[in-house]
Design a protein around this motif. Structure first.
Motif, PDB file in Angstrom:
ATOM      1  N   VAL A 279      64.359  19.470  39.336  1.00 46.57           N
ATOM      2  CA  VAL A 279      62.999  19.013  39.054  1.00 46.57           C
ATOM      3  C   VAL A 279      62.462  18.293  40.287  1.00 46.57           C
ATOM      4  O   VAL A 279      63.120  17.408  40.833  1.00 46.57           O
ATOM      5  CB  VAL A 279      62.990  18.061  37.839  1.00 46.57           C
ATOM      6  CG1 VAL A 279      61.576  17.535  37.579  1.00 46.57           C
ATOM      7  CG2 VAL A 279      63.557  18.749  36.607  1.00 46.57           C
ATOM      8  N   MET A 280      61.271  18.661  40.716  1.00 45.86           N
ATOM      9  CA  MET A 280      60.591  17.951  41.801  1.00 45.86           C
ATOM     10  C   MET A 280      59.236  17.497  41.270  1.00 45.86           C
ATOM     11  O   MET A 280      58.488  18.308  40.706  1.00 45.86           O
ATOM     12  CB  MET A 280      60.390  18.834  43.027  1.00 45.86           C
ATOM     13  CG  MET A 280      59.693  18.090  44.163  1.00 45.86           C
ATOM     14  SD  MET A 280      59.420  19.094  45.632  1.00 45.86           S
ATOM     15  CE  MET A 280      61.086  19.188  46.247  1.00 45.86           C
ATOM     16  N   ILE A 281      58.947  16.218  41.450  1.00 49.97           N
ATOM     17  CA  ILE A 281      57.696  15.653  40.946  1.00 49.97           C
ATOM     18  C   ILE A 281      56.968  14.946  42.075  1.00 49.97           C
ATOM     19  O   ILE A 281      57.550  14.127  42.789  1.00 49.97           O
ATOM     20  CB  ILE A 281      57.963  14.676  39.785  1.00 49.97           C
ATOM     21  CG1 ILE A 281      58.570  15.451  38.612  1.00 49.97           C
ATOM     22  CG2 ILE A 281      56.684  13.956  39.380  1.00 49.97           C
ATOM     23  CD1 ILE A 281      58.937  14.613  37.435  1.00 49.97           C
ATOM     24  N   GLY A 282      55.678  15.265  42.212  1.00 52.19           N
ATOM     25  CA  GLY A 282      54.798  14.588  43.148  1.00 52.19           C
ATOM     26  C   GLY A 282      53.909  13.630  42.384  1.00 52.19           C
ATOM     27  O   GLY A 282      53.189  14.043  41.475  1.00 52.19           O
ATOM     28  N   VAL A 283      54.004  12.364  42.724  1.00 51.14           N
ATOM     29  CA  VAL A 283      53.235  11.323  42.042  1.00 51.14           C
ATOM     30  C   VAL A 283      52.899  10.257  43.094  1.00 51.14           C
ATOM     31  O   VAL A 283      53.651  10.068  44.048  1.00 51.14           O
ATOM     32  CB  VAL A 283      54.056  10.763  40.843  1.00 51.14           C
ATOM     33  CG1 VAL A 283      55.279  10.026  41.287  1.00 51.14           C
ATOM     34  CG2 VAL A 283      53.221   9.923  39.910  1.00 51.14           C
TER      35      VAL A 283
ATOM     36  N   ALA B 202      50.382  13.616  37.901  1.00 52.49           N
ATOM     37  CA  ALA B 202      51.631  14.034  38.532  1.00 52.49           C
ATOM     38  C   ALA B 202      51.730  15.556  38.490  1.00 52.49           C
ATOM     39  O   ALA B 202      51.301  16.183  37.527  1.00 52.49           O
ATOM     40  CB  ALA B 202      52.824  13.425  37.798  1.00 52.49           C
ATOM     41  N   ASN B 203      52.299  16.127  39.541  1.00 54.39           N
ATOM     42  CA  ASN B 203      52.566  17.562  39.596  1.00 54.39           C
ATOM     43  C   ASN B 203      54.071  17.768  39.585  1.00 54.39           C
ATOM     44  O   ASN B 203      54.819  16.946  40.119  1.00 54.39           O
ATOM     45  CB  ASN B 203      51.966  18.182  40.858  1.00 54.39           C
ATOM     46  CG  ASN B 203      50.471  18.021  40.874  1.00 54.39           C
ATOM     47  OD1 ASN B 203      49.965  17.138  41.522  1.00 54.39           O
ATOM     48  ND2 ASN B 203      49.769  18.853  40.142  1.00 54.39           N
ATOM     49  N   CYS B 204      54.503  18.874  38.994  1.00 59.81           N
ATOM     50  CA  CYS B 204      55.929  19.090  38.819  1.00 59.81           C
ATOM     51  C   CYS B 204      56.285  20.554  39.013  1.00 59.81           C
ATOM     52  O   CYS B 204      55.502  21.450  38.665  1.00 59.81           O
ATOM     53  CB  CYS B 204      56.312  18.663  37.398  1.00 59.81           C
ATOM     54  SG  CYS B 204      57.971  19.078  36.901  1.00 59.81           S
ATOM     55  N   CYS B 205      57.474  20.780  39.556  1.00 55.72           N
ATOM     56  CA  CYS B 205      58.061  22.110  39.491  1.00 55.72           C
ATOM     57  C   CYS B 205      59.486  21.942  38.987  1.00 55.72           C
ATOM     58  O   CYS B 205      60.150  20.944  39.265  1.00 55.72           O
ATOM     59  CB  CYS B 205      58.010  22.844  40.827  1.00 55.72           C
ATOM     60  SG  CYS B 205      59.219  22.297  42.027  1.00 55.72           S
TER      61      CYS B 205
ATOM     62  N   MET C 169      51.640  19.969  35.136  1.00 51.24           N
ATOM     63  CA  MET C 169      50.838  18.822  35.526  1.00 51.24           C
ATOM     64  C   MET C 169      50.785  17.868  34.346  1.00 51.24           C
ATOM     65  O   MET C 169      50.702  18.308  33.196  1.00 51.24           O
ATOM     66  CB  MET C 169      49.421  19.280  35.902  1.00 51.24           C
ATOM     67  CG  MET C 169      48.543  18.205  36.505  1.00 51.24           C
ATOM     68  SD  MET C 169      47.587  17.228  35.343  1.00 51.24           S
ATOM     69  CE  MET C 169      46.543  18.425  34.578  1.00 51.24           C
ATOM     70  N   GLY C 170      50.881  16.571  34.636  1.00 49.89           N
ATOM     71  CA  GLY C 170      50.802  15.571  33.580  1.00 49.89           C
ATOM     72  C   GLY C 170      49.982  14.385  34.026  1.00 49.89           C
ATOM     73  O   GLY C 170      49.872  14.098  35.223  1.00 49.89           O
ATOM     74  N   THR C 171      49.410  13.693  33.049  1.00 54.00           N
ATOM     75  CA  THR C 171      48.570  12.536  33.358  1.00 54.00           C
ATOM     76  C   THR C 171      48.911  11.354  32.462  1.00 54.00           C
ATOM     77  O   THR C 171      49.477  11.503  31.383  1.00 54.00           O
ATOM     78  CB  THR C 171      47.079  12.853  33.140  1.00 54.00           C
ATOM     79  OG1 THR C 171      46.870  13.182  31.766  1.00 54.00           O
ATOM     80  CG2 THR C 171      46.614  13.988  34.016  1.00 54.00           C
TER      81      THR C 171
ATOM     82  N   GLY D  70      52.715  12.364  46.013  1.00 55.70           N
ATOM     83  CA  GLY D  70      51.772  13.444  45.726  1.00 55.70           C
ATOM     84  C   GLY D  70      50.902  13.060  44.550  1.00 55.70           C
ATOM     85  O   GLY D  70      50.731  11.883  44.244  1.00 55.70           O
ATOM     86  N   GLY D  71      50.385  14.051  43.855  1.00 53.73           N
ATOM     87  CA  GLY D  71      49.541  13.770  42.701  1.00 53.73           C
ATOM     88  C   GLY D  71      48.253  13.066  43.092  1.00 53.73           C
ATOM     89  O   GLY D  71      47.813  13.135  44.240  1.00 53.73           O
ATOM     90  N   LEU D  72      47.676  12.352  42.128  1.00 48.57           N
ATOM     91  CA  LEU D  72      46.416  11.637  42.359  1.00 48.57           C
ATOM     92  C   LEU D  72      46.379  10.339  41.585  1.00 48.57           C
ATOM     93  O   LEU D  72      46.982  10.218  40.520  1.00 48.57           O
ATOM     94  CB  LEU D  72      45.224  12.481  41.888  1.00 48.57           C
ATOM     95  CG  LEU D  72      44.809  13.683  42.694  1.00 48.57           C
ATOM     96  CD1 LEU D  72      43.711  14.439  41.954  1.00 48.57           C
ATOM     97  CD2 LEU D  72      44.312  13.265  44.064  1.00 48.57           C
ATOM     98  N   GLU D  73      45.640   9.389  42.118  1.00 46.88           N
ATOM     99  CA  GLU D  73      45.225   8.194  41.398  1.00 46.88           C
ATOM    100  C   GLU D  73      43.707   8.236  41.362  1.00 46.88           C
ATOM    101  O   GLU D  73      43.060   8.348  42.410  1.00 46.88           O
ATOM    102  CB  GLU D  73      45.673   6.922  42.109  1.00 46.88           C
ATOM    103  CG  GLU D  73      47.139   6.648  42.002  1.00 46.88           C
ATOM    104  CD  GLU D  73      47.523   5.325  42.662  1.00 46.88           C
ATOM    105  OE1 GLU D  73      46.784   4.842  43.549  1.00 46.88           O
ATOM    106  OE2 GLU D  73      48.573   4.798  42.302  1.00 46.88           O
TER     107      GLU D  73
END
Length: 112
Positions: free
Chosen positions: A55-59, A102-105, A12-14, A86-89
């Motif tokens: 890499v898959m990222i949800g943002v 952002a979420n990542c796998c 997870m990153g912000t 995905g992710g959040l604002e």
């Protein structure tokens, strides 16, 4: 031989104040990767650069992520990036800034 899934890493990153979706995505991948020291390649007689990383990222705004910047942090092997919504604002109380999460796998595969 066939590509086999060897490892699944999650992160997870912000970006706290900049509303930078690429920065959040890069931090999510870094979070997934930097907590590990993979020795799986050596265990099966393959060099570290033989790894293929999916890499898959949800943002929240995937179209605003620079895939090349995300891939640039892979320390070994080759990779691909898939971006999904995905992710959040998270807006601040004044509505003047937004935190992006952002979420990542990262799925590591080897041809064995």
């Amino acid at each position: 031989m066939a590509l086999e899934r060897m490892v699944l890493e999650i992160g997870m990153g912000t970006d706290i104040r900049g509303t930078d979706y690429t920065k959040a995505a890069v931090r999510a991948l870094r979070d997934a990767l930097w907590h590990n020291s993979l020795t799986i390649g050596a265990a099966v007689g393959q060099p570290v650069d033989a790894m293929q990383v999916e890499v898959m990222i949800g943002v929240p705004k995937p179209e605003q992520v620079d895939k090349d910047q995300v891939l640039a942090i892979l320390p070994h092997g080759t990779g691909t990036v898939t971006l999904v919504e995905g992710g959040l604002e998270i807006p601040n109380d004044e509505g003047t800034a937004t935190t992006v999460m952002a979420n990542c796998c990262a799925i590591v595969r080897l041809d064995i």
